[in-house]
Design a protein around this motif. Structure first.
Motif: not given
Lengths: 211, 693
Positions: A5, A62, A65, A77, A80, A84, A91
């Protein structure tokens, strides 16, 4: 151990373009406003496809996201974690074409090893997860794609190429390299998972049988 | 109630309980890693497997609801074998580094492995290794030890309200991480160390310093905020090594703020360990005898009303009582415990208390924050508000705020405005939040020191009180008008009447030369530059901070871990702390210094022992009469009082509220002396002071 990740080089910003926005509006309309976090997976997918459209590499940075988290009113979070967890969300950057070879038992029995080898030969990739030197292809190993009747399967981005062998794999990759997308589906003479060469049973009409 | 039979013993548990809770009620200990009483149920460690009659296989008791007549077996061969198998899986990827692990000795996995672990490993392959994460200056990670119970994820998401930790990736690659490599921004992050059942999350500042069985453990009270968090001071060889929270559902549940936990290195630095006297501008160390005689000489001939004392934020009630008695015996009424210049309604005890008690937050159904930022002023209390917010569900606990949040509040807040004029709007019904308060059964108003330290504090308080009466927040059953204090000593001092007498000077006028001799009892956060050079300053405290530099005579006192003390929390709960270690060098307990000085001065205070002093305190105010060390809370009474008209108390001023705490990690002498806190302050940055402008 590789930390799969670990964020790679990240773009500084991400904005959904108008095509994506139109899709998002459709997705969000399916969920009540206070449950809109349910749209996280479709939105991740929309973001990934937009990256593919715009940059030629279909992955979710990121920042994307974060944008999704903000849009859906959830903690970054949590996005994520979802991104993932599912292998279909990339990712980290990938090649222009994502070669996903199914190596689960039915495909393997029908020769998925040959498909893998052909991919390696045609692209110069050594191992699963690598991207070719020219940046065109990324080859990954995937588990059962649910098309065992047409094993072995090579999935390129969203399309299934079925009934593969080494030769057909090389052809498909050559076409892709030339910038053309071959018609997805069975690579041999058959309709979806019907027998090769056409129907083998129920050849006569039912009225003929009775006579 | 539902009747469940646990190992043949019938127990009655409330409906909706889990099998694990039923087993606990029956006195059976169920091993667990992921289950935690104060967190949601995850059910992923599988250690709590039990057998249930007619169930085809062992069930995870933490997430299995009880049914009437259910038979649970906690100690059968099937259960034991199942748990052994779970333990074997857990240990497959767990490094056997207990000898170098800080959790060793207090590790759930270690303990359970004694019961269910196998002596040999059948696993011959390579173990999984996980890269460590940087979670900031407080929490150290050794992620290979992680068993992925997700307690930390649930704690940070549910309790702390800072969802920064997560379990990313899947299967063998699953990891606990912040994903983006950032420091945790919670003021409660130290509790992650407590909830972690293994050594994956440990305390960074005290890494490799001591073993859990080496500590001498002493019950105490945290003084870093006014909540009165119940703590246990763990010391080794006269040195405080660690502070952990104790469970007290009425105060802190089982959480402790980071400042209370990690300021301990400040107890060892910048300490005053011997008396100092300034002669001709030069400060020199002297013996206690010389110091007290020199001080008595200076007192000689000074009229009582030219002597004054200001108390700081960390004082115990005993020293406050002693200094008050001393000054009163000298004929002085120049006393003030409000070094921040706050104003309180001292006509009744309820005027300065968190009247609903901390646990009252659980019953509230609407909240108005007036000039307070609980996340920085009392992080554990903030977690309680968040708990109520989460429990109440969507829209069940509306929270309005007057003031500008200087950080994320960890719950949804409607910012109604930034100045007290909003209060007038709510009172007149112009603001929509008036209706919310009106419709609530148990409305709560919390008034903070951003409001109480202003010049129009009486008017703000009067408006809040009028509002509280108008919306039914003050009834015989419910007392919802609350003051949130920031100083641990404040309520105790107010209970002792540590306030200027009828003709006494308040803190501001004492500082501006209203007295000839100014006694600062741990008061470092006053405007020392205002003190005129001719004022003689006595500093009795434990840290060489700002006030000690100005002082003409320094008397070294004891910090809160070094003296038995009584503290009254913001809700008026009287609590006692015990001495964990001795004060360094020649430093002594503060009240004993004052008692000794009174004798030198010829005004001997009427108590020789701590018990006598405490008996005297109980005479001053009956709240201090605690029997058998039990923590009693004596609520004030506001029920019968009529709301005063807000006009009497002056006019509301339009200026916006300013946060009282600029930097959470640097608020008192101990945290300012702490290197850990200094680093936190550097990492997390000072809260933007311009937020109010």
């Amino acid at each position: 151990m590789s930390t799969a990740w670990t964020p790679a080089e990240q773009p500084d910003s991400f904005v959904f373009d108008s095509a994506s926005e139109a899709e998002i509006a459709g997705v969000l309309s399916k969920y009540p406003e206070e449950r809109k976090a349910s749209a996280v997976m479709p939105l991740l997918y929309i973001a990934q496809r937009q990256m593919g459209r715009v940059t030629g590499s279909a992955w979710v940075p990121v920042v994307a996201m974060d944008v999704i988290a903000q849009r859906l009113g959830m903690a970054a979070m949590r996005v994520y974690e979802v991104a993932s967890f599912y292998t279909m969300f990339n990712t980290r950057p990938i090649g222009r074409y994502h070669l996903q070879v199914c190596t689960t038992t039915p495909c393997w029995l029908r020769g998925s090893d040959d498909v893998v080898e052909a991919c390696q030969k045609a692209t110069g990739i050594q191992h699963f997860g690598e991207t070719s030197a020219d940046g065109l292809f990324t080859m990954t190993e995937v588990e059962c794609l649910g098309a065992c009747a047409n094993a072995p399967i090579l999935q390129v981005d969203d399309d299934f190429y079925e009934d593969m062998n080494a030769e057909r794999t090389a052809q498909v990759i050559a076409e892709l390299r030339a910038g053309r997308r071959p018609t997805p589906g069975p690579m041999i003479d058959r309709n979806v998972s019907a027998p090769e060469g056409g129907r083998k049973t129920l050849l006569s009409s039912s009225t003929a049988d009775q006579e | 109630m539902v009747r469940v039979i646990v190992d043949g013993t019938p127990v009655d548990v409330p409906p909706g309980s889990s099998a694990l809770q039923a087993c606990e009620a029956a006195g059976k200990e169920i091993p667990r890693f992921c289950y935690h009483e104060r967190l949601s149920v995850a059910g992923n460690c599988r250690m709590c497997l039990v057998e249930v009659a007619r169930a085809p296989k062992p069930v995870a008791s933490c997430g299995f609801p009880v049914a009437d007549g259910m038979q649970i077996f906690t100690d059968t061969e099937v259960v034991r074998r199942a748990r052994r198998a779970v333990m074997e899986f857990l240990l497959i990827n767990h490094p056997l580094d207990c000898p170098i692990c800080d959790q060793g000795g207090e590790c759930d996995l270690q303990d359970q492995a004694y019961g269910y672990g196998s002596g040999v490993s059948r696993y011959k392959e390579d173990k999984r290794a996980v890269t460590d994460k940087d979670l900031g200056p407080l929490v150290k990670t050794v992620m290979t030890r992680c068993i992925q119970c997700t307690r930390c994820v649930r704690f940070s998401t549910e309790v702390a309200g800072t969802p920064e930790l997560g379990l990313v990736s899947r299967g063998e690659n699953a990891e606990i991480t912040t994903y983006v490599e950032k420091a945790l921004t919670s003021e409660l992050s130290g509790n992650l160390i407590d909830v972690c059942p293994v050594g994956a999350l440990t305390a960074k500042p005290s890494a490799f310093h001591a073993r859990s069985w080496e500590y001498k453990k002493t019950d105490s009270i945290d003084v870093m905020d006014a909540l009165g968090t119940n703590i246990q001071v763990q010391a080794r060889g006269g040195e405080v090594m660690r502070i952990v929270p104790r469970v007290n559902d009425d105060v802190n549940e089982e959480w402790l703020s980071d400042k209370g936990r990690f300021s301990i290195d400040g107890l060892k630095r910048k300490r005053l360990d011997r008396p100092w006297v300034r002669v001709h501008g030069k400060i020199s160390s002297v013996s206690w005898k010389d110091a007290l005689i020199a001080l008595a000489r200076r007192f000689d001939g000074v009229p009582g009303d030219r002597i004054g004392a200001i108390a700081g934020d960390l004082c115990d009630a005993e020293s406050l009582c002693a200094i008050k008695d001393l000054l009163q015996s000298l004929g002085s009424s120049n006393l003030d415990c409000r070094q921040d210049g706050a104003w309180y309604d001292t006509s009744a005890r309820a005027g300065y208390l968190f009247n609903s008690d901390i646990s009252g937050i659980d019953q509230a159904d609407a909240l108005l924050l007036v000039g307070t930022m609980p996340r920085h002023e009392a992080p554990v209390l903030n977690a309680r508000i968040r708990k109520r917010f989460v429990d109440a569900g969507r829209g069940g606990f509306p929270i309005g705020m007057i003031g500008t949040p200087s950080a994320d509040m960890t719950y949804d807040v409607t910012v109604l405005g930034n100045g007290p004029d909003v209060l007038a709007d709510i009172l007149s019904g112009k603001n929509a939040f008036a209706e919310v308060l009106q419709n609530a059964k148990n409305p709560m108003i919390i008034v903070g020191h951003s409001a109480l330290t202003r010049r129009d504090a009486p008017a703000i308080y009067a408006a809040c009180r009028e509002l509280a009466h108008a919306c039914g927040a003050v009834t015989p059953e419910w007392q919802g008008l609350n003051i949130l204090h920031t100083a641990a000593s404040r309520v105790g001092a107010l209970d002792l009447g540590f306030l200027p007498g009828p003709h006494g000077c308040d803190a501001a006028s004492m500082l501006r030369g209203g007295v000839e001799i100014l006694w600062l009892l741990g008061a470092d956060d006053v405007q020392l530059d205002r003190i005129p050079p001719e004022t003689f300053v006595v500093y009795l405290g434990h840290h060489g901070d700002a006030a000690a530099q100005r002082a003409d005579i320094i008397l070294p006192g004891a910090a809160y871990t070094e003296k038995p003390g009584t503290y009254v929390n913001t809700a008026g709960r009287v609590q006692r702390a015990f001495r964990a270690v001795f004060a360094p060098g020649e430093a002594r307990e503060d009240w004993r210094i004052i008692r000794a000085f009174s004798e030198v001065l010829g005004h001997t205070l009427p108590y020789d022992t701590l018990e006598q002093l405490r008996a005297h305190m109980a005479q001053v105010n009956p709240v201090f009469a605690m029997n058998g060390g039990s923590v009693q809370r004596l609520a004030g009474t506001t029920g019968g009082q009529a709301a005063p008209a807000s006009g009497q108390a002056g006019e509301l001023m339009p200026a916006p509220f300013r946060p009282v705490i600029q930097d959470y990690y640097q608020t008192n002498v101990i945290s300012r002396a702490s290197q850990t806190m200094a680093e936190c302050s550097k990492v997390y940055g000072v809260a933007p002071a311009v937020a109010a402008e």
